[in-house]
Design a protein around this motif. Structure first.
Motif, PDB file in Angstrom:
ATOM      1  N   TYR A   1       0.843  -1.196   0.000  1.00 34.78           N
ATOM      2  CA  TYR A   1       0.000   0.000   0.000  1.00 34.78           C
ATOM      3  C   TYR A   1       0.867   1.231   0.000  1.00 34.78           C
ATOM      4  O   TYR A   1       2.074   1.172   0.225  1.00 34.78           O
ATOM      5  N   ASP A   2       0.241   2.347  -0.266  1.00 32.11           N
ATOM      6  CA  ASP A   2       0.912   3.632  -0.279  1.00 32.11           C
ATOM      7  C   ASP A   2       0.005   4.614   0.452  1.00 32.11           C
ATOM      8  O   ASP A   2      -1.203   4.398   0.544  1.00 32.11           O
TER       9      ASP A   2
ATOM     10  N   TRP B   1      -3.753   3.917  -0.456  1.00 36.81           N
ATOM     11  CA  TRP B   1      -3.960   3.423  -1.811  1.00 36.81           C
ATOM     12  C   TRP B   1      -3.447   1.996  -1.869  1.00 36.81           C
ATOM     13  O   TRP B   1      -2.395   1.692  -1.301  1.00 36.81           O
ATOM     14  N   VAL B   2      -4.179   1.120  -2.537  1.00 36.30           N
ATOM     15  CA  VAL B   2      -3.785  -0.282  -2.680  1.00 36.30           C
ATOM     16  C   VAL B   2      -3.917  -0.707  -4.144  1.00 36.30           C
ATOM     17  O   VAL B   2      -4.790  -0.221  -4.853  1.00 36.30           O
ATOM     18  N   PRO B   3      -3.040  -1.612  -4.579  1.00 36.03           N
ATOM     19  CA  PRO B   3      -3.197  -2.146  -5.931  1.00 36.03           C
ATOM     20  C   PRO B   3      -4.180  -3.314  -5.910  1.00 36.03           C
ATOM     21  O   PRO B   3      -4.037  -4.249  -5.129  1.00 36.03           O
ATOM     22  N   ILE B   4      -5.186  -3.241  -6.753  1.00 37.33           N
ATOM     23  CA  ILE B   4      -6.165  -4.324  -6.874  1.00 37.33           C
ATOM     24  C   ILE B   4      -6.281  -4.663  -8.352  1.00 37.33           C
ATOM     25  O   ILE B   4      -6.640  -3.800  -9.158  1.00 37.33           O
TER      26      ILE B   4
ATOM     27  N   MET C   1      -6.012   1.865  -6.261  1.00 31.45           N
ATOM     28  CA  MET C   1      -7.301   2.435  -5.859  1.00 31.45           C
ATOM     29  C   MET C   1      -7.183   3.069  -4.484  1.00 31.45           C
ATOM     30  O   MET C   1      -6.507   2.531  -3.603  1.00 31.45           O
ATOM     31  N   ALA C   2      -7.872   4.193  -4.296  1.00 30.91           N
ATOM     32  CA  ALA C   2      -7.927   4.841  -2.987  1.00 30.91           C
ATOM     33  C   ALA C   2      -8.844   4.034  -2.076  1.00 30.91           C
ATOM     34  O   ALA C   2      -9.914   3.594  -2.496  1.00 30.91           O
ATOM     35  N   VAL C   3      -8.416   3.835  -0.843  1.00 34.91           N
ATOM     36  CA  VAL C   3      -9.233   3.124   0.144  1.00 34.91           C
ATOM     37  C   VAL C   3     -10.180   4.131   0.793  1.00 34.91           C
ATOM     38  O   VAL C   3      -9.732   5.132   1.351  1.00 34.91           O
ATOM     39  N   PRO C   4     -11.485   3.888   0.736  1.00 35.92           N
ATOM     40  CA  PRO C   4     -12.417   4.829   1.380  1.00 35.92           C
ATOM     41  C   PRO C   4     -12.255   4.798   2.902  1.00 35.92           C
ATOM     42  O   PRO C   4     -11.970   3.748   3.482  1.00 35.92           O
TER      43      PRO C   4
ATOM     44  N   ILE D   1     -15.062  -2.434  -8.586  1.00 39.68           N
ATOM     45  CA  ILE D   1     -14.458  -3.052  -7.406  1.00 39.68           C
ATOM     46  C   ILE D   1     -14.803  -2.173  -6.215  1.00 39.68           C
ATOM     47  O   ILE D   1     -14.582  -0.958  -6.241  1.00 39.68           O
ATOM     48  N   VAL D   2     -15.370  -2.786  -5.178  1.00 39.10           N
ATOM     49  CA  VAL D   2     -15.742  -2.074  -3.964  1.00 39.10           C
ATOM     50  C   VAL D   2     -14.866  -2.592  -2.831  1.00 39.10           C
ATOM     51  O   VAL D   2     -14.880  -3.786  -2.524  1.00 39.10           O
ATOM     52  N   ILE D   3     -14.094  -1.697  -2.225  1.00 39.26           N
ATOM     53  CA  ILE D   3     -13.250  -2.055  -1.090  1.00 39.26           C
ATOM     54  C   ILE D   3     -14.115  -2.008   0.158  1.00 39.26           C
ATOM     55  O   ILE D   3     -14.662  -0.964   0.504  1.00 39.26           O
ATOM     56  N   SER D   4     -14.243  -3.155   0.821  1.00 39.92           N
ATOM     57  CA  SER D   4     -15.096  -3.209   2.005  1.00 39.92           C
ATOM     58  C   SER D   4     -14.309  -3.050   3.298  1.00 39.92           C
ATOM     59  O   SER D   4     -14.840  -2.521   4.270  1.00 39.92           O
TER      60      SER D   4
END
Length: 117
Positions: free
Chosen positions: A61-62, A69-72, A77-80, A106-109
């Motif tokens: 992550y960054d 932010w994580v690579p998926i 993608m920004a993590v909400p 893609i939805v980050i849960s």
């Protein structure tokens, strides 16, 4: 109030869908019991379970522009904020992200950074 009920319903349906799609084809059989229990017990800040060990993806992550932010699947993608879990610790020593595919997106849960305490 009706809008809130719709959001809750969507969150529950998303959680149920991801639970139904979860599977363990044996690749996690040698995971220590405490790590397995941690994965099963992690919940999003809204109280929805993140699911299980087979649903969590260890990730790099960054942190930029005030967000994780994580690579998926090859895309950063920004993590909400609603998905960030800061109070469950992290016994695996790597960041973990849970996500689902929903209507072509893609939805980050859930997301637990490597240094979560």
């Amino acid at each position: 109030m009706r809008r809130f009920a719709q959001i809750i319903l969507l969150a529950c349906l998303s959680a149920l869908t991801s639970v139904a799609l979860a599977f363990d084809n044996g690749q996690y059989e040698n995971v220590p019991a405490d790590i397995r229990a941690w994965f099963k017990g992690v919940m999003a800040p809204n109280g929805v379970p993140c699911c299980d060990i087979s649903d969590g993806h260890r990730t790099e992550y960054d942190f930029r522009e005030g967000a994780y932010w994580v690579p998926i699947e090859g895309q950063w993608m920004a993590v909400p904020d609603r998905a960030i879990i800061r109070d469950r610790g992290n016994p695996v020593g790597e960041a973990v992200v849970w996500y689902v595919h929903h209507r072509g997106s893609i939805v980050i849960s859930c997301f637990v950074p490597a240094d979560a305490v």
